[in-house]
Design a protein around this motif. Structure first.
Motif, PDB file in Angstrom:
ATOM      1  N   LYS A   1      92.102  67.133  50.812  1.00  0.00           N
ATOM      2  CA  LYS A   1      91.804  66.988  49.383  1.00  0.00           C
ATOM      3  C   LYS A   1      93.050  67.183  48.533  1.00  0.00           C
ATOM      4  CE  LYS A   1      88.821  68.922  45.768  1.00  0.00           C
ATOM      5  NZ  LYS A   1      87.763  69.945  45.467  1.00  0.00           N
ATOM      6  N   GLU A   2      93.941  68.087  48.974  1.00  0.00           N
ATOM      7  CA  GLU A   2      95.118  68.444  48.176  1.00  0.00           C
ATOM      8  C   GLU A   2      96.323  67.530  48.423  1.00  0.00           C
ATOM      9  OE1 GLU A   2      95.621  70.805  45.906  1.00  0.00           O
ATOM     10  OE2 GLU A   2      93.690  71.841  45.994  1.00  0.00           O
ATOM     11  N   ILE A   3      96.437  66.970  49.624  1.00  0.00           N
ATOM     12  CA  ILE A   3      97.653  66.238  49.992  1.00  0.00           C
ATOM     13  C   ILE A   3      97.847  65.004  49.116  1.00  0.00           C
ATOM     14  CG2 ILE A   3      96.578  64.787  51.771  1.00  0.00           C
ATOM     15  CD1 ILE A   3      99.885  66.547  52.339  1.00  0.00           C
ATOM     16  N   LYS A   4      99.084  64.848  48.620  1.00  0.00           N
ATOM     17  CA  LYS A   4      99.380  63.711  47.744  1.00  0.00           C
ATOM     18  C   LYS A   4     100.574  62.889  48.234  1.00  0.00           C
ATOM     19  CE  LYS A   4      97.580  66.038  43.621  1.00  0.00           C
ATOM     20  NZ  LYS A   4      97.894  66.586  42.273  1.00  0.00           N
ATOM     21  N   SER A   5     101.327  63.446  49.165  1.00  0.00           N
ATOM     22  CA  SER A   5     102.507  62.725  49.658  1.00  0.00           C
ATOM     23  C   SER A   5     102.873  63.258  51.033  1.00  0.00           C
ATOM     24  CB  SER A   5     103.686  62.915  48.701  1.00  0.00           C
ATOM     25  OG  SER A   5     104.019  64.297  48.592  1.00  0.00           O
ATOM     26  N   SER A   6     103.768  62.577  51.709  1.00  0.00           N
ATOM     27  CA  SER A   6     104.232  63.036  53.017  1.00  0.00           C
ATOM     28  C   SER A   6     105.050  64.321  52.869  1.00  0.00           C
ATOM     29  CB  SER A   6     105.088  61.959  53.682  1.00  0.00           C
ATOM     30  OG  SER A   6     104.313  60.805  53.948  1.00  0.00           O
ATOM     31  N   ILE A   7     104.837  65.247  53.801  1.00  0.00           N
ATOM     32  CA  ILE A   7     105.543  66.533  53.757  1.00  0.00           C
ATOM     33  C   ILE A   7     106.102  66.833  55.140  1.00  0.00           C
ATOM     34  CG2 ILE A   7     105.343  68.997  53.285  1.00  0.00           C
ATOM     35  CD1 ILE A   7     102.965  68.399  51.494  1.00  0.00           C
ATOM     36  N   ASN A   8     107.404  67.059  55.213  1.00  0.00           N
ATOM     37  CA  ASN A   8     108.055  67.457  56.459  1.00  0.00           C
ATOM     38  C   ASN A   8     108.180  68.977  56.479  1.00  0.00           C
ATOM     39  OD1 ASN A   8     108.458  64.781  57.283  1.00  0.00           O
ATOM     40  ND2 ASN A   8     110.384  64.637  56.166  1.00  0.00           N
ATOM     41  N   ILE A   9     107.503  69.610  57.427  1.00  0.00           N
ATOM     42  CA  ILE A   9     107.499  71.068  57.532  1.00  0.00           C
ATOM     43  C   ILE A   9     108.223  71.472  58.812  1.00  0.00           C
ATOM     44  CG2 ILE A   9     106.085  73.146  57.678  1.00  0.00           C
ATOM     45  CD1 ILE A   9     103.809  71.573  56.370  1.00  0.00           C
ATOM     46  N   MET A  10     109.282  72.254  58.669  1.00  0.00           N
ATOM     47  CA  MET A  10     109.978  72.765  59.853  1.00  0.00           C
ATOM     48  C   MET A  10     109.394  74.119  60.231  1.00  0.00           C
ATOM     49  SD  MET A  10     113.991  73.715  60.654  1.00  0.00           S
ATOM     50  CE  MET A  10     114.432  72.085  61.304  1.00  0.00           C
ATOM     51  N   GLU A  11     108.880  74.216  61.453  1.00  0.00           N
ATOM     52  CA  GLU A  11     108.487  75.527  61.962  1.00  0.00           C
ATOM     53  C   GLU A  11     109.726  76.125  62.621  1.00  0.00           C
ATOM     54  OE1 GLU A  11     107.511  72.905  65.568  1.00  0.00           O
ATOM     55  OE2 GLU A  11     107.386  72.730  63.390  1.00  0.00           O
ATOM     56  N   ILE A  12     110.188  77.219  62.070  1.00  0.00           N
ATOM     57  CA  ILE A  12     111.434  77.829  62.533  1.00  0.00           C
ATOM     58  C   ILE A  12     111.274  78.405  63.935  1.00  0.00           C
ATOM     59  CG2 ILE A  12     113.134  79.649  62.061  1.00  0.00           C
ATOM     60  CD1 ILE A  12     112.348  79.345  59.071  1.00  0.00           C
ATOM     61  N   CYS A  13     110.138  79.015  64.197  1.00  0.00           N
ATOM     62  CA  CYS A  13     109.916  79.744  65.445  1.00  0.00           C
ATOM     63  C   CYS A  13     109.376  78.835  66.545  1.00  0.00           C
ATOM     64  CB  CYS A  13     108.934  80.889  65.180  1.00  0.00           C
ATOM     65  SG  CYS A  13     108.489  81.815  66.660  1.00  0.00           S
ATOM     66  N   GLY A  14     109.926  78.981  67.741  1.00  0.00           N
ATOM     67  CA  GLY A  14     109.434  78.212  68.879  1.00  0.00           C
ATOM     68  C   GLY A  14     108.010  78.559  69.252  1.00  0.00           C
TER      69      GLY A  14
ATOM     70  N   PRO B   1      96.156  65.797  58.320  1.00  0.00           N
ATOM     71  CA  PRO B   1      96.435  64.447  57.824  1.00  0.00           C
ATOM     72  C   PRO B   1      97.777  63.934  58.328  1.00  0.00           C
ATOM     73  CG  PRO B   1      95.731  65.891  56.035  1.00  0.00           C
ATOM     74  CD  PRO B   1      95.944  66.764  57.227  1.00  0.00           C
ATOM     75  N   LYS B   2      97.883  62.636  58.476  1.00  0.00           N
ATOM     76  CA  LYS B   2      99.110  62.033  59.003  1.00  0.00           C
ATOM     77  C   LYS B   2     100.312  62.304  58.103  1.00  0.00           C
ATOM     78  CE  LYS B   2      98.440  57.393  56.939  1.00  0.00           C
ATOM     79  NZ  LYS B   2      97.396  57.834  55.995  1.00  0.00           N
ATOM     80  N   GLU B   3     100.048  62.689  56.854  1.00  0.00           N
ATOM     81  CA  GLU B   3     101.162  62.969  55.928  1.00  0.00           C
ATOM     82  C   GLU B   3     101.904  64.262  56.278  1.00  0.00           C
ATOM     83  OE1 GLU B   3      98.252  60.408  53.683  1.00  0.00           O
ATOM     84  OE2 GLU B   3      98.118  62.183  54.976  1.00  0.00           O
ATOM     85  N   ILE B   4     101.278  65.115  57.094  1.00  0.00           N
ATOM     86  CA  ILE B   4     101.929  66.357  57.513  1.00  0.00           C
ATOM     87  C   ILE B   4     102.728  66.098  58.788  1.00  0.00           C
ATOM     88  CG2 ILE B   4     101.601  68.729  58.283  1.00  0.00           C
ATOM     89  CD1 ILE B   4     100.931  68.342  55.366  1.00  0.00           C
ATOM     90  N   ASN B   5     104.025  66.282  58.707  1.00  0.00           N
ATOM     91  CA  ASN B   5     104.914  66.046  59.840  1.00  0.00           C
ATOM     92  C   ASN B   5     105.641  67.338  60.193  1.00  0.00           C
ATOM     93  OD1 ASN B   5     106.559  64.739  61.808  1.00  0.00           O
ATOM     94  ND2 ASN B   5     108.186  64.511  60.268  1.00  0.00           N
ATOM     95  N   PHE B   6     105.406  67.845  61.397  1.00  0.00           N
ATOM     96  CA  PHE B   6     106.089  69.059  61.846  1.00  0.00           C
ATOM     97  C   PHE B   6     107.442  68.712  62.455  1.00  0.00           C
ATOM     98  CE2 PHE B   6     101.624  70.613  62.075  1.00  0.00           C
ATOM     99  CZ  PHE B   6     101.763  71.699  61.217  1.00  0.00           C
ATOM    100  N   ILE B   7     108.445  69.478  62.043  1.00  0.00           N
ATOM    101  CA  ILE B   7     109.801  69.316  62.554  1.00  0.00           C
ATOM    102  C   ILE B   7     110.196  70.629  63.228  1.00  0.00           C
ATOM    103  CG2 ILE B   7     112.224  68.952  61.921  1.00  0.00           C
ATOM    104  CD1 ILE B   7     111.248  67.318  59.556  1.00  0.00           C
ATOM    105  N   HIS B   8     110.775  70.546  64.400  1.00  0.00           N
ATOM    106  CA  HIS B   8     111.040  71.739  65.192  1.00  0.00           C
ATOM    107  C   HIS B   8     112.430  72.285  64.877  1.00  0.00           C
ATOM    108  CE1 HIS B   8     107.590  69.918  66.836  1.00  0.00           C
ATOM    109  NE2 HIS B   8     108.276  68.928  67.386  1.00  0.00           N
TER     110      HIS B   8
END
Length: 363
Positions: A22-35, A51-58
């Motif tokens: 409901k809240e997502i409005k654009s693509s967001i790249n989120i880096m998870e710092i911890c392995g 949602p596909k707009e959430i992209n996790f980056i390691h």
């Protein structure tokens, strides 16, 4: 409170999923710092839920993964010396050096030991008074206090045969280095949880402010991560960049002051070379001069000539957030947990190890 079941509750996860959608409005790249977060994200198939707009980056939050080959070769050299008993945490044993790994060296007869706790060193040293006990200390702020406590106990017991090779590193410095890269495409961070128990969450505030990037310090369970993602989405919608402490059940603003003071007593900042990131100013720790008698660097010849990393391995790019394990041509083929080419496939916190283990489970 049930700290397991409540944080894996299906209905809670699906409710958070709806709120994020409901809240997502654009693509967001989120880096998870911890392995550890990487493994949770893959284990619970969160990319397929969100949602596909959430992209996790390691990120570079795996201490074994970020050890450069030069330091692995130093470890191998120390372990191969006569009259040395080499001790370290288990994951490091399988990281390839220039020619072979510590576990290969152990197979050839070297006394190489994997520890559950650094304090095991005390018993090893007392049982082997005629041997040099080398503790190759690694880890972020989570494990550094244990090394400081070990040194304090070594001094109290007047043990003269224990030497430390310090490879402790800090979280904020490599994150700043990543954000300073002109190619960076990170919109937010999942802050590390175990590290933050020691440091407190306030240490991330300068990063959030400087780079205008929301940071959510998150627990490891799926509900933790989903709640953190929801907060990040809301912050980005509002244009705020604050540090959100989702992991309130374990993390405080100031952290563990007693542990911090113990670290400061025995260690001081120094420059450190990260795999994939190069030398980062004041990103590591070393023994203070007052404790140089325990410094393996000063007691032994630690000079090595290391070979270049394998051209087929892209661990460096993965640790900088510029690539994912699937982008590597040798992933799952020439490089597997049984025959790793790069460090990211070795460690229990490595991104490649997570993708290899859980992508098949969730396929």
């Amino acid at each position: 409170m049930n700290l397991i079941d409540e944080f894996r509750d299906k209905q809670s996860i699906l409710a958070l999923k709806k709120l994020i959608e409901k809240e997502i409005k654009s693509s967001i790249n989120i880096m998870e710092i911890c392995g550890g977060h990487t493994h949770s994200i893959m284990k619970y198939a969160l990319p397929s839920i969100l949602p596909k707009e959430i992209n996790f980056i390691h990120g570079p939050g795996c201490p074994v993964c970020v050890m450069p080959r030069n330091r692995i070769d130093i470890a191998i050299k120390l372990a191969s010396m006569k009259d040395n008993i080499f001790c370290t945490l288990g994951d490091l044993l399988r990281v390839p050096g220039s020619d072979f790994s510590l576990i290969d060296l152990r197979a050839k007869g070297a006394d190489v030991r994997a520890l559950y706790s650094p304090l095991e060193i005390l018993e090893i040293a007392q049982e082997n008074p005629n041997k040099n006990i080398i503790f190759f200390a690694i880890g972020f702020e989570t494990t550094t206090p244990m090394s400081a406590l070990l040194l304090e106990k070594v001094i109290e017991l007047n043990l003269k045969n224990v030497f430390f090779h310090i490879n402790h590193i800090t979280v904020p410095a490599p994150i700043e280095a990543i954000m300073d890269d002109e190619n960076v495409q990170i919109n937010a961070f999942l802050g590390p949880s175990h590290v933050s128990v020691i440091t407190g969450f306030e240490i991330y505030k300068p990063i959030a402010t400087k780079f205008k990037t929301p940071i959510a310090v998150s627990g490891f369970e799926p509900v933790d991560i989903m709640e953190s993602v929801l907060n990040i989405v809301k912050q980005i919608n509002k244009g705020t960049f604050e540090v959100y402490n989702q992991y309130k059940r374990a993390v405080s603003e100031k952290g563990n002051i007693k542990a911090q003071n113990l670290v400061t007593k025995y260690f001081e900042p120094c420059d450190f070379e990260f795999r994939g990131l190069g030398i980062i100013k004041n990103s590591g720790l070393r023994l203070r001069e007052d404790f140089s008698d325990f410094d393996a660097n000063k007691r032994f010849d630690c000079t090595v000539l290391s070979k270049n990393e394998s051209k087929g391995c892209i661990c460096g790019q993965i640790l900088r957030g510029l690539a994912k394990p699937y982008d590597c041509k040798v992933f799952g083929k020439a490089c597997t947990p049984r025959s790793p080419i790069g460090s990211c496939m070795v460690s229990g916190e490595g991104a490649c190890a997570a993708y290899y283990k859980y992508s098949k489970v969730n396929a």
